[in-house]
Design a protein around this motif. Structure first.
Motif, PDB file in Angstrom:
ATOM      1  N   PRO A  78       0.830  -1.202   0.000  1.00  0.00           N
ATOM      2  CA  PRO A  78       0.000   0.000   0.000  1.00  0.00           C
ATOM      3  C   PRO A  78       0.864   1.251   0.000  1.00  0.00           C
ATOM      4  O   PRO A  78       2.041   1.207   0.325  1.00  0.00           O
ATOM      5  CB  PRO A  78      -0.782  -0.120   1.323  1.00  0.00           C
ATOM      6  CG  PRO A  78       0.036  -0.993   2.172  1.00  0.00           C
ATOM      7  CD  PRO A  78       0.750  -1.931   1.274  1.00  0.00           C
ATOM      8  N   GLN A  79       0.251   2.363  -0.375  1.00  0.00           N
ATOM      9  CA  GLN A  79       1.022   3.595  -0.479  1.00  0.00           C
ATOM     10  C   GLN A  79       0.774   4.516   0.696  1.00  0.00           C
ATOM     11  O   GLN A  79       1.070   5.688   0.638  1.00  0.00           O
ATOM     12  CB  GLN A  79       0.646   4.338  -1.766  1.00  0.00           C
ATOM     13  CG  GLN A  79       0.806   3.502  -3.009  1.00  0.00           C
ATOM     14  CD  GLN A  79       2.240   3.100  -3.213  1.00  0.00           C
ATOM     15  OE1 GLN A  79       3.140   3.881  -2.974  1.00  0.00           O
ATOM     16  NE2 GLN A  79       2.465   1.881  -3.618  1.00  0.00           N
ATOM     17  N   ASP A  80       0.201   4.005   1.761  1.00  0.00           N
ATOM     18  CA  ASP A  80      -0.156   4.859   2.894  1.00  0.00           C
ATOM     19  C   ASP A  80       0.707   4.478   4.089  1.00  0.00           C
ATOM     20  O   ASP A  80       0.930   3.301   4.339  1.00  0.00           O
ATOM     21  CB  ASP A  80      -1.646   4.653   3.177  1.00  0.00           C
ATOM     22  CG  ASP A  80      -2.062   5.294   4.461  1.00  0.00           C
ATOM     23  OD1 ASP A  80      -2.543   4.578   5.341  1.00  0.00           O
ATOM     24  OD2 ASP A  80      -1.884   6.513   4.568  1.00  0.00           O
ATOM     25  N   GLU A 111      -0.841  24.045  -3.199  1.00  0.00           N
ATOM     26  CA  GLU A 111      -1.352  24.091  -4.572  1.00  0.00           C
ATOM     27  C   GLU A 111      -1.742  22.721  -5.082  1.00  0.00           C
ATOM     28  O   GLU A 111      -2.183  22.600  -6.210  1.00  0.00           O
ATOM     29  CB  GLU A 111      -0.280  24.635  -5.529  1.00  0.00           C
ATOM     30  CG  GLU A 111       0.019  26.097  -5.328  1.00  0.00           C
ATOM     31  CD  GLU A 111       1.228  26.263  -4.454  1.00  0.00           C
ATOM     32  OE1 GLU A 111       2.147  25.433  -4.589  1.00  0.00           O
ATOM     33  OE2 GLU A 111       1.249  27.189  -3.633  1.00  0.00           O
ATOM     34  N   GLY A 112      -1.527  21.691  -4.277  1.00  0.00           N
ATOM     35  CA  GLY A 112      -1.896  20.362  -4.749  1.00  0.00           C
ATOM     36  C   GLY A 112      -0.757  19.619  -5.377  1.00  0.00           C
ATOM     37  O   GLY A 112      -0.917  18.532  -5.918  1.00  0.00           O
ATOM     38  N   MET A 113       0.449  20.168  -5.280  1.00  0.00           N
ATOM     39  CA  MET A 113       1.573  19.491  -5.917  1.00  0.00           C
ATOM     40  C   MET A 113       2.244  18.581  -4.912  1.00  0.00           C
ATOM     41  O   MET A 113       2.318  18.893  -3.736  1.00  0.00           O
ATOM     42  CB  MET A 113       2.561  20.567  -6.360  1.00  0.00           C
ATOM     43  CG  MET A 113       3.652  20.033  -7.182  1.00  0.00           C
ATOM     44  SD  MET A 113       3.890  21.039  -8.595  1.00  0.00           S
ATOM     45  CE  MET A 113       4.557  22.467  -7.843  1.00  0.00           C
ATOM     46  N   LEU A 114       2.784  17.478  -5.410  1.00  0.00           N
ATOM     47  CA  LEU A 114       3.416  16.505  -4.527  1.00  0.00           C
ATOM     48  C   LEU A 114       4.889  16.826  -4.428  1.00  0.00           C
ATOM     49  O   LEU A 114       5.595  16.881  -5.419  1.00  0.00           O
ATOM     50  CB  LEU A 114       3.238  15.128  -5.172  1.00  0.00           C
ATOM     51  CG  LEU A 114       3.360  13.932  -4.258  1.00  0.00           C
ATOM     52  CD1 LEU A 114       2.245  13.979  -3.273  1.00  0.00           C
ATOM     53  CD2 LEU A 114       3.268  12.681  -5.072  1.00  0.00           C
ATOM     54  N   LYS A 115       5.350  17.051  -3.250  1.00  0.00           N
ATOM     55  CA  LYS A 115       6.769  17.354  -3.098  1.00  0.00           C
ATOM     56  C   LYS A 115       7.404  16.329  -2.173  1.00  0.00           C
ATOM     57  O   LYS A 115       6.733  15.806  -1.288  1.00  0.00           O
ATOM     58  CB  LYS A 115       6.901  18.736  -2.437  1.00  0.00           C
ATOM     59  CG  LYS A 115       7.472  19.786  -3.337  1.00  0.00           C
ATOM     60  CD  LYS A 115       7.371  21.147  -2.738  1.00  0.00           C
ATOM     61  CE  LYS A 115       8.185  21.327  -1.506  1.00  0.00           C
ATOM     62  NZ  LYS A 115       8.680  22.684  -1.378  1.00  0.00           N
ATOM     63  N   TYR A 116       8.703  16.113  -2.318  1.00  0.00           N
ATOM     64  CA  TYR A 116       9.405  15.194  -1.441  1.00  0.00           C
ATOM     65  C   TYR A 116      10.319  15.974  -0.528  1.00  0.00           C
ATOM     66  O   TYR A 116      11.202  16.673  -0.973  1.00  0.00           O
ATOM     67  CB  TYR A 116      10.233  14.206  -2.258  1.00  0.00           C
ATOM     68  CG  TYR A 116       9.378  13.226  -3.004  1.00  0.00           C
ATOM     69  CD1 TYR A 116       9.223  13.321  -4.373  1.00  0.00           C
ATOM     70  CD2 TYR A 116       8.702  12.233  -2.327  1.00  0.00           C
ATOM     71  CE1 TYR A 116       8.436  12.425  -5.048  1.00  0.00           C
ATOM     72  CE2 TYR A 116       7.912  11.341  -2.996  1.00  0.00           C
ATOM     73  CZ  TYR A 116       7.774  11.444  -4.352  1.00  0.00           C
ATOM     74  OH  TYR A 116       6.995  10.571  -5.021  1.00  0.00           O
TER      75      TYR A 116
END
Lengths: 759, 258
Positions: A311-313, A376-381
């Motif tokens: 899973p990704q959670d 803004e909804g962007m995925l950052k690491y």
């Protein structure tokens, strides 16, 4: 000797990674640190007898009666012949001829003081117990017999030949390292007529601090080898485990014992039931009896085969890993009859008297922990503390462990040197301020870049060079580059140095670079801080000086363990602990004469018993509580972390018995807010984790200043009025009593040195 | 300020500071403003039961909430899992004590006249030290069946949640919202770029490269002058840096024969 040194110097000059000029022409090479073993000849007058025995009368006449100069070359060649394959070099110190006034008699030959001889070993043959001679019917056999005297005997070997051989008695590794001593004493007595009392051998005086058990137990190398065998067996069983949803692909050890650098490796133990409390199939430590022996869990990381179904959670991954731990425990119990105890984040396996702690790792988990969704909804690491810890533990530590394992195979004394170094650091109460991996890397540096010396072949010389490295390396301006597995090229090294200079103020105080970790020095990111590093440097230089004095003077009878006892008069509060509740008391430097039974049978294991008490160390739990109770909300240090460099420029005031150091505000403070946050902690705690009986506490002076009343700074303080203003001051009496309350049963007494501080 | 001691044996005491809880913005339901006492400097061995017992002489205590920092209270509606949500050790903390009647708050403020209050007494001893550590060791041993049950139930919920989300996404595929915009998701016939920083940077790089290809750098006279000027400025900067570096090296030099 000149030829040997010349060859070595050519090698150093050719090596482009080392600064040849600095290493060859500017580094002093005292005999104590150059040679693996040294020994002193105390009574130089015995050399007269040597001259008679070896019939050197004509040489004596050549030198005008100077028996020292006459006998020396012959003695050296005698020893070189005796140590033929073991030693690369046998050398002696140059006799110092003192000056004398013109009208007095010249000094006698024996007044030149004790002579020192140094031996440099070849690591492969230095510890072999057998000296094989020529075959019995050859004419050289007679020569061999006359050379070795009564020690040589006729033996039959496996290939059918009958040869003269000399066999030395030695069973453990540390005894094998002392075989050259036996050889030298025997030869000098036999051929040079020098009695044993004139020889003072200083090859292995420091090893008693890493000795476990009784005297004949050796220094623990054999125990570590058996741990590694057991670990190999377990990993094979894990690979072949059936019925797992995903098979195990890689098993990597992470604990220092699996890279041969654990100071006191675990020994197989079996619990005694009557010593513990039992509560529904659980063994618990009992309150009345002394604390049970400390069983350290040996951590192992298992990687499973790749699958897209993870899973990704974050929460779900944790639970899947817990399910894997349960499954592993069940299968190991069914298929291999090993006792297991699963938990949320690991599974403990009891095998051969050791406890292994298995952790399942998923390689994408750090990545998922780093995911952050911006507004803004962007995925950052972004690196978080948790993801960093996880990466360190599952990716970098296993790699380091396996590289150091390889290094140990190349240099058999690497493990013992590292253990001595760690023992010294924790004896100076600094074991929590510098991580084990950091010390391992420092010792690895000594073996990989030994210029201008040769790689050490005895733990003592390795330890002395370690102290020298700590004391003389310029931590502020140079990175320490450890080239594990020769992964770095020259251009990489220059790159690292340039980047280091450019970014110095953001990097940690002590910078270690390895091939996998060139820019960030991950092992020293949080510890040591600048103050601790200063203290380490000071302690190292003092210890080195003291040890050198003791070891080079054959007539001194001071205890060599003096450098392993910390100066306690410099701390503000001492908390004395109850020895019954310290599980590792037997590891301390001055071992107590009577030992308490700790509810285990050593060196034995059994199957199908209740699980012993694992990883229960009351002193560490107490220290955690102490640190938390005097901590405050810590602000973050800065974007990239790292202690402020300005503290390196603070002044140190040294006194005779110990060291006092004060912090003075240096120039260019990073930012006042950060400084204040860090100094909100009330105290620093120091403890020797190998059986220390005292916890030393140092108050942080800045936190004693009265601060204005604020909700956030009101922790453990009391409110008083000072100059008609409400301020809060640390409530010291209550805090001291808190120390006692928090350590109920463990603390014997709290000694407050009130003459040293006032509020 | 209230004085509080651990037990009879201690000589000195800690001061618990109490204040009526007032909050400037909004009201939180967990700590109603007139009935809550805000307590500061709670020692680590003083738990919620000890606090409620201490204040029960002022009036009936409805709830006690201990946290690390003062802040608005949140109602924890999800049940924290016994295994997975770790409680870390806490030092001196902050507490909110909610009474049933407002008069109790005033009574609590008046408590300071009496002698120091005791946290641990004969009837309600508080465990610290060795007994506490043995108890926490016992509590840390996990029962495999319980753990398995919890993990199974959590994963079932999780799978259901994931399946629902997928079904919802599949339903909304290609359906325009009220203004006529169609959201581009990964599932449809034309999946867009993933919305991550890395993908963003890649696109920006490509744009820059395209623009750089179309630029003419040697066309105008001012461009010639500019390039020459920049070149000289860069050389100057490098020279300064080198001078500093050499000064540093000279200062660090250890071999001084003169």
């Amino acid at each position: 000797q000149v030829q040997f040194e010349a060859k070595r110097s050519m090698e150093i000059l050719d090596d482009r990674m080392v600064d040849g000029f600095q290493a060859l022409l500017m580094t002093p090479k005292p005999m104590l640190r150059t040679f693996d073993h040294i020994f002193h000849l105390k009574h130089v007058s015995k050399l007269q007898g040597t001259c008679k025995k070896m019939q050197l009368l004509s040489e004596l006449m050549d030198r005008g009666g100077n028996y020292v100069a006459a006998a020396l070359p012959f003695i050296v060649s005698l020893l070189a012949r005796g140590l033929s394959q073991r030693a690369q070099l046998v050398a002696h110190s140059l006799p110092q001829i003192p000056e004398w006034p013109v009208d007095a008699e010249p000094p006698k030959h024996k007044d030149i003081g004790p002579l020192t001889f140094g031996l440099l070993f070849v690591p492969e043959f230095a510890a072999s117990t057998l000296e094989k001679g020529p075959q019995a019917d050859h004419p050289e056999a007679l020569e061999f017999r006359t050379f070795w005297g009564e020690k040589s005997e006729l033996r039959r070997f496996q290939d059918g030949s009958i040869c003269e051989a000399v066999v030395w008695e030695a069973s453990t590794a540390c005894q094998k390292r002392l075989i050259p001593e036996q050889i030298i004493r025997h030869l000098l007595k036999l051929h040079a007529d020098i009695p044993e009392s004139s020889i003072c051998y200083t090859g292995a005086l420091l090893e008693s601090v890493i000795r476990i058990g009784k005297e004949a137990g050796g220094t623990g190398e054999e125990a570590m080898v058996s741990v590694v065998c057991s670990y190999d067996d377990l990993s094979r069983k894990l690979w072949n485990l059936k019925e797992l949803p995903l098979t195990v692909t890689a098993v990597q050890g992470v604990h220092p014992a699996l890279r041969y650098t654990d100071v006191f490796p675990p020994i197989p133990m079996k619990p005694i039931y009557s010593f513990h409390n039992r509560s529904k199939h659980l063994l618990l430590p009992s309150e009345e009896k002394p604390c049970p022996a400390y069983i350290t869990p040996l951590k192992i990381i298992c990687h499973m085969e790749g699958s897209g179904q993870w899973p990704q959670d974050k929460g779900a991954i944790k639970r899947i890993k817990a399910a894997f731990h349960l499954q592993l425990a069940e299968l190991l119990r069914q298929q291999h009859q090993l006792m297991c105890r699963p938990a949320v984040a690991h599974t403990d396996v009891y095998k051969d008297g050791y406890v292994f702690r298995l952790q399942v790792a998923y390689h994408r988990e750090p990545l998922i922990l780093k995911e952050v969704v911006t507004p803004e909804g962007m995925l950052k690491y972004q690196d978080t503390e948790e993801s960093w810890q996880l990466e360190l533990e599952t990716l970098h530590l296993p790699y380091l462990t396996s590289s150091l394992h390889g290094l140990q195979q190349q240099h058999p004394v690497f493990g013992s040197t590292s253990r001595l170094a760690k023992r010294w650091i924790s004896a100076q109460l600094l074991s929590d301020s510098i991580s084990e991996e950091c010390v391992d890397l420092l010792v690895a540096f000594l073996f990989l870049h030994p210029a201008p010396f040769t790689p050490p072949s005895s733990p003592q010389v390795g330890f002395l060079r370690f102290l020298n490295l700590l004391a003389t390396f310029d931590w502020k301006n140079n990175p320490l580059i450890v080239n594990l597995n020769t992964g770095l090229t020259d251009s990489d090294c220059t790159d690292i140095k340039n980047k280091f200079v450019a970014a110095r103020s953001r990097l940690p105080v002590m910078f270690l670079a390895t091939p996998k970790d060139q820019w960030s020095s991950m092992w020293t990111r949080e510890h040591p801080s600048a103050q601790i590093l200063q203290r380490l440097v000071l302690l190292a230089s003092e210890s080195l000086r003291a040890l050198e004095e003791q070891l080079t003077d054959p007539l001194s009878d001071q205890d060599v363990k003096m450098v392993f006892r910390p100066p306690l008069d410099f701390y503000d509060v001492l908390i004395h602990l109850n020895p019954n509740q310290i599980p590792r008391l037997l590891e301390s430097v001055d071992r107590p004469v009577k030992s308490v039974s700790r509810g285990v049978v050593k060196n034995s294991s059994a199957m199908n018993i209740l699980f012993p008490v694992v990883d229960y160390d009351p002193v560490q739990l107490y220290l955690q509580e102490l640190r938390v109770s005097t901590a405050c909300w810590r602000g973050r240090w800065g974007a990239e972390g790292g202690a402020p460099l300005w503290l390196l420029d603070c002044l140190l005031v040294q006194d005779v018995a110990g060291d006092i150091f004060r912090y003075l505000h240096g120039i260019g403070i990073a930012s006042p807010a950060e400084v204040l946050n860090a100094f909100d902690d009330l105290a620093l705690f120091f403890y020797d984790k190998h059986g220390g009986e005292v916890i030393a506490v140092l108050w942080k002076p800045l936190s004693f200043q009265p601060q204005p009343f604020k909700v956030s700074s009101m922790r453990g303080r009391k409110v008083t009025t000072l100059n008609n203003e409400l301020v809060c001051v640390p409530n010291v009496e209550a805090i001291l009593e808190d120390f006692e309350i928090l350590g109920e049963g463990l603390v014997k007494s709290v000694e407050a040195r009130t003459e040293k501080w006032t509020i | 300020a209230l004085a509080v001691k651990f037990s009879e044996r201690q000589r000195s005491h800690h001061c618990l500071l109490v204040k009526e809880h007032q909050v400037r913005e909004g009201a939180d339901t967990a700590h109603p403003p007139r009935r809550t006492l805000f307590v500061l400097n709670v020692p680590p061995y003083c738990g919620p039961d000890s606090l409620s017992r201490l204040f029960s002489r002022c009036g009936h205590v409805q709830s006690v909430d201990i946290c690390d920092k003062p802040g608005p209270g949140e109602k924890k509606d999800k049940l924290a899992s016994k295994f997975f949500d770790h409680k870390t050790l806490k030092g001196f903390q902050v507490a909110y004590v909610v009474f049933r009647k407002p008069a109790a708050v005033q009574a609590a403020k008046a408590l300071s006249q009496e002698g120091p209050l005791l946290i641990s007494t004969e009837s309600h001893p508080v465990k610290t030290g060795i007994s506490k550590w043995i108890a926490s060791y016992e509590a840390s041993i996990v029962d495999p069946k319980e753990l398995k049950a919890e993990v199974d139930s959590y994963m079932q919920d999780y799978d259901k949640k994931v399946a629902e989300e997928e079904a919802k996404a599949a339903m909304e595929e290609g359906v325009p919202d009220e203004e006529g915009w169609v959201k581009v998701t990964r599932k449809g016939r034309k999946p867009g770029l993933p919305r991550t920083e890395a993908a963003n940077l890649r696109v920006l790089e490509k744009e820059k490269q395209k623009r750089a290809r179309k630029e003419l750098l040697n066309f105008y006279a001012w461009q010639h002058r500019e390039t020459k000027r920049e070149h000289i400025a860069q050389l100057r900067k490098k020279f300064e840096e080198d001078k500093q570096r050499i000064a540093l090296m000279r200062a660090q030099r250890k071999f001084r024969p003169y």
